[in-house]
Design an enzyme around this catalytic site. Structure first.
Site, PDB file in Angstrom:
ATOM      1  N   GLU A  52      75.410  41.498 -15.484  1.00  0.00           N
ATOM      2  CA  GLU A  52      73.993  41.892 -15.495  1.00  0.00           C
ATOM      3  C   GLU A  52      73.116  40.638 -15.468  1.00  0.00           C
ATOM      4  O   GLU A  52      73.517  39.569 -15.944  1.00  0.00           O
ATOM      5  CB  GLU A  52      73.711  42.707 -16.777  1.00  0.00           C
ATOM      6  CG  GLU A  52      72.258  43.150 -16.887  1.00  0.00           C
ATOM      7  CD  GLU A  52      72.042  44.244 -17.925  1.00  0.00           C
ATOM      8  OE1 GLU A  52      72.944  44.483 -18.753  1.00  0.00           O
ATOM      9  OE2 GLU A  52      70.948  44.863 -17.895  1.00  0.00           O
ATOM     10  N   ASN A 199      70.952  53.834 -14.321  1.00  0.00           N
ATOM     11  CA  ASN A 199      71.723  53.344 -15.468  1.00  0.00           C
ATOM     12  C   ASN A 199      71.100  53.896 -16.746  1.00  0.00           C
ATOM     13  O   ASN A 199      69.881  53.778 -16.941  1.00  0.00           O
ATOM     14  CB  ASN A 199      71.682  51.808 -15.527  1.00  0.00           C
ATOM     15  CG  ASN A 199      72.254  51.271 -16.832  1.00  0.00           C
ATOM     16  OD1 ASN A 199      73.465  51.248 -17.017  1.00  0.00           O
ATOM     17  ND2 ASN A 199      71.392  50.859 -17.761  1.00  0.00           N
ATOM     18  N   GLU A 200      71.905  54.481 -17.577  1.00  0.00           N
ATOM     19  CA  GLU A 200      71.418  54.999 -18.868  1.00  0.00           C
ATOM     20  C   GLU A 200      70.048  55.665 -18.680  1.00  0.00           C
ATOM     21  O   GLU A 200      69.078  55.343 -19.382  1.00  0.00           O
ATOM     22  CB  GLU A 200      71.384  53.897 -19.936  1.00  0.00           C
ATOM     23  CG  GLU A 200      72.779  53.343 -20.207  1.00  0.00           C
ATOM     24  CD  GLU A 200      72.893  52.474 -21.461  1.00  0.00           C
ATOM     25  OE1 GLU A 200      71.880  52.174 -22.106  1.00  0.00           O
ATOM     26  OE2 GLU A 200      74.043  52.091 -21.783  1.00  0.00           O
ATOM     27  N   TYR A 276      80.363  51.590 -26.417  1.00  0.00           N
ATOM     28  CA  TYR A 276      80.623  50.267 -27.003  1.00  0.00           C
ATOM     29  C   TYR A 276      81.280  50.412 -28.363  1.00  0.00           C
ATOM     30  O   TYR A 276      81.108  51.426 -29.050  1.00  0.00           O
ATOM     31  CB  TYR A 276      79.307  49.500 -27.183  1.00  0.00           C
ATOM     32  CG  TYR A 276      78.735  48.954 -25.886  1.00  0.00           C
ATOM     33  CD1 TYR A 276      79.178  47.745 -25.376  1.00  0.00           C
ATOM     34  CD2 TYR A 276      77.754  49.633 -25.181  1.00  0.00           C
ATOM     35  CE1 TYR A 276      78.664  47.216 -24.195  1.00  0.00           C
ATOM     36  CE2 TYR A 276      77.225  49.121 -23.994  1.00  0.00           C
ATOM     37  CZ  TYR A 276      77.695  47.912 -23.515  1.00  0.00           C
ATOM     38  OH  TYR A 276      77.187  47.397 -22.345  1.00  0.00           O
ATOM     39  N   GLU A 332      80.496  50.670 -18.877  1.00  0.00           N
ATOM     40  CA  GLU A 332      80.147  49.692 -19.927  1.00  0.00           C
ATOM     41  C   GLU A 332      81.002  50.002 -21.141  1.00  0.00           C
ATOM     42  O   GLU A 332      80.922  51.113 -21.689  1.00  0.00           O
ATOM     43  CB  GLU A 332      78.666  49.760 -20.291  1.00  0.00           C
ATOM     44  CG  GLU A 332      77.763  49.221 -19.195  1.00  0.00           C
ATOM     45  CD  GLU A 332      76.292  49.111 -19.599  1.00  0.00           C
ATOM     46  OE1 GLU A 332      76.014  48.899 -20.801  1.00  0.00           O
ATOM     47  OE2 GLU A 332      75.447  49.244 -18.705  1.00  0.00           O
TER      48      GLU A 332
HETATM   49  O1  AHR Z   1      75.328  45.576 -21.625  1.00  0.00           O
HETATM   50  C1  AHR Z   1      74.088  45.484 -22.242  1.00  0.00           C
HETATM   51  C2  AHR Z   1      73.246  46.754 -22.108  1.00  0.00           C
HETATM   52  O2  AHR Z   1      73.869  47.801 -22.788  1.00  0.00           O
HETATM   53  C3  AHR Z   1      73.049  47.295 -20.729  1.00  0.00           C
HETATM   54  O3  AHR Z   1      72.022  46.669 -20.049  1.00  0.00           O
HETATM   55  C4  AHR Z   1      72.721  48.724 -20.974  1.00  0.00           C
HETATM   56  O4  AHR Z   1      73.080  49.560 -19.904  1.00  0.00           O
HETATM   57  C5  AHR Z   1      73.460  49.040 -22.254  1.00  0.00           C
HETATM   58  O5  AHR Z   1      72.669  49.703 -23.155  1.00  0.00           O
END
Ligand code: AHR
Length: 528
Positions: A52, A199-200, A276, A332
């Site tokens: 990114e 994205n998101e 995550y 991600e």
């Molecule tokens: O990877 C960091 C961020 O985490 C990304 O930009 C976003 O898509 C996610 O929330």
């Protein structure tokens, strides 16, 4: 740090286990692997990465510019390219992340001096020179031998802007945009393997409801085309829709239900999910350096939730797509620790320890076990951001423990999953229960069998006794990644603390035997 008691029970009797302290150090895991029972393909795209425009991920990490004293090819660091090539990175996601929904591609093409300076509002409001744009990204992809996964701006862009970007990249016919690309030095159409549609979108991508996003998805997937003649028909670019970042399935339900009866005019090939490992919660993140066993256990426990997270989404997808046409794309994932003290918190800088290497292997193993549906994943992120492969500081570069896990797993790319029957045992640490070992196996087209074994025990080795059926093994080789402590890292001053080393293994009468060290990731090759 207080250590809890170990209760490690594989298929050995409790009497033997608890009889002497010496026997505790001789714990044995019994595995059974039948190489003649193939499962799904472990898609190489599961080993994808994410670069990114964030902090020093692109600028300094990849891009130093052609005038830099740091050796580079057309502005792209030579050391980073040389390090990434052996990973056979199947795809790289760019330009975001949250940044994708504020990116306007036209600002990043043409002569560098004429590109406008803009602000990166997603990540710290820093000035972006736009000197790393589409052509530089494609050059990077070409240099490392990968495939482009481009995220289109749905949040603040338009379908027309995205359609024109794709035409700029992929048109082979002499359109105005293809001519502009040629004038910028790239007469040949680029390949774009994957297109992310937003994205998101439920959060930083525009805070949309599932229904609102669905309406956007229909429009973008209809009008944003890949024109590259080599990417038509069965080789077509895969369009990836935004999916959820929570275990709840409302978003997946809305998108998949609509897809089930979609008309010819819209479609997609993959549903993206983000998950995550944030073991302590977003406000009190774990440290990436200088932690103890309790944090080690907490983080690994938390990361194992990935399995349940995927199962929940798969259950819904199976309902609307029992043939598994739509891939689940974990674009991600990884450990999100606290930013290193003294760094810009918006740059998401963290160190990368042996714990992160073990976390990576556990997630890759989960993906492999879900390979029928999960066919693509992107660790966040590639360089200098979150759980990265590489850290740089000006001319210095260091490879992280996670880098070495990805290197050790290269043979699993596109190999066929082979089920491993084993009891993972249990490990207790500070009130946390973990599996003691994890394992996967896969077969290459050449007939070679690959086995991975992770020993989560921070203190004790495990004896492996694996029955190998369905092949006659002639040669066995193994390598292990471990270090003196769970928080061992590679630094610029000491870059070789956590590197793989060969270990001995043997096969006799169809049984593989080796000892896996405490807190280790081991990959074994068995050749017929
Ligand atoms: O990877 C960091 C961020 O985490 C990304 O930009 C976003 O898509 C996610 O929330």
């Amino acid at each position: 740090m207080k250590l809890g008691s170990v209760r490690f029970v594989f298929r050995i009797s409790l009497i033997v286990l608890f009889s002497t302290a010496a026997l505790m150090s001789q714990d044995t895991a019994h595995l059974s692997i039948d190489a003649s029972k193939p499962g799904a393909k472990i898609d190489r795209n599961l080993f994808g990465q994410f670069a990114e425009n964030l902090g020093h991920g692109l600028y300094e990490g990849i891009w130093v510019g052609p005038d830099s004293p740091i050796p580079n090819t057309r502005g792209i660091r030579d050391d980073v390219v040389a390090a990434l090539r052996p990973l056979k990175v199947p795809n790289v996601r760019w330009p975001g992340g949250c940044f994708a929904d504020e990116y306007h591609w036209r600002k990043g093409i043409g002569p560098a001096a004429q590109r406008p300076a803009t602000l990166n509002n997603s990540w710290g409001g820093v000035v972006d020179t736009n000197s790393f744009g589409t052509d530089e990204f494609m050059d990077f992809i070409h240099q490392i031998g990968s495939e482009a996964y481009v995220s289109a701006n749905v949040g603040s862009g338009t379908p027309q802007e995205a359609a024109e970007w794709l035409e700029y990249m992929t048109a082979a016919q002499p359109t105005a945009l293809a001519k502009e690309r040629a004038a910028n030095g790239h007469p040949d159409a680029y390949r774009v393997g994957f297109l992310g549609i937003g994205n998101e979108s439920w959060d930083c991508g525009g805070n949309m409801s599932p229904d609102y996003y669905l309406s956007q998805l229909k429009i973008y997937s209809r009008f944003v085309e890949n024109d590259n003649p080599s990417q038509q028909g069965p080789n077509h670019m895969l369009k990836i829709a935004v999916g959820p970042g929570v275990p709840e399935t409302e978003w997946t339900e809305t998108i998949m239900k609509a897809w089930q009866h979609h008309s010819w005019s819209w479609d997609f090939d993959g549903l993206s999910v983000h998950w995550y490992t944030v073991a302590n919660g977003w406000d009190t993140k774990t440290a990436s350096l200088g932690f103890g066993i309790e944090d080690y256990a907490k983080v690994l426990k938390s990361t194992l939730f990935m399995d349940e997270f995927l199962r929940k989404q798969e259950t819904v997808m199976d309902r609307y797509d029992p043939q598994k046409k739509i891939a689940l794309v974990v674009d991600e994932w990884g450990a999100w620790h606290a930013a290193l003290p003294g760094t810009n918190p918006s740059f998401l800088v963290q160190q990368n320890s042996l714990r992160d290497a073990i976390l990576a292997s556990l997630n890759l193993n989960i993906f492999a076990r879900h390979a029928g549906r999960v066919r693509m994943a992107n660790i966040a992120q590639m360089i200098n951001v979150l759980q990265s492969m590489i850290l740089t500081d000006k001319e210095k570069m260091v490879l992280t423990p996670t880098y070495y896990v990805f290197k050790m797993y290269v043979p699993f790319q596109d190999a066929t999953f082979i089920p491993v029957d084993f009891d993972p045992g249990t490990l207790h640490r500070d009130g946390i229960t973990l599996p003691h070992v994890d394992a996967i196996a896969a077969k290459e087209a050449s007939g070679k069998l690959w086995v991975e074994i992770t020993n989560l025990d921070p203190d004790k080795p495990v004896e492996i006794d694996a029955e190998i059926a369905g092949m006659m093994v002639k040669t066995v080789k193994a390598e292990t990644l471990t270090a003196s402590a769970v928080d061992s890292v590679n630094s610029f001053a000491a870059p070789h603390n956590v590197v793989p080393k060969p270990v001995s293994a043997s096969v006799k009468s169809g049984r593989l035997a080796l000892t896996v060290e405490p807190k280790s990731v081991t990959v074994i090759s068995l050749e017929p």
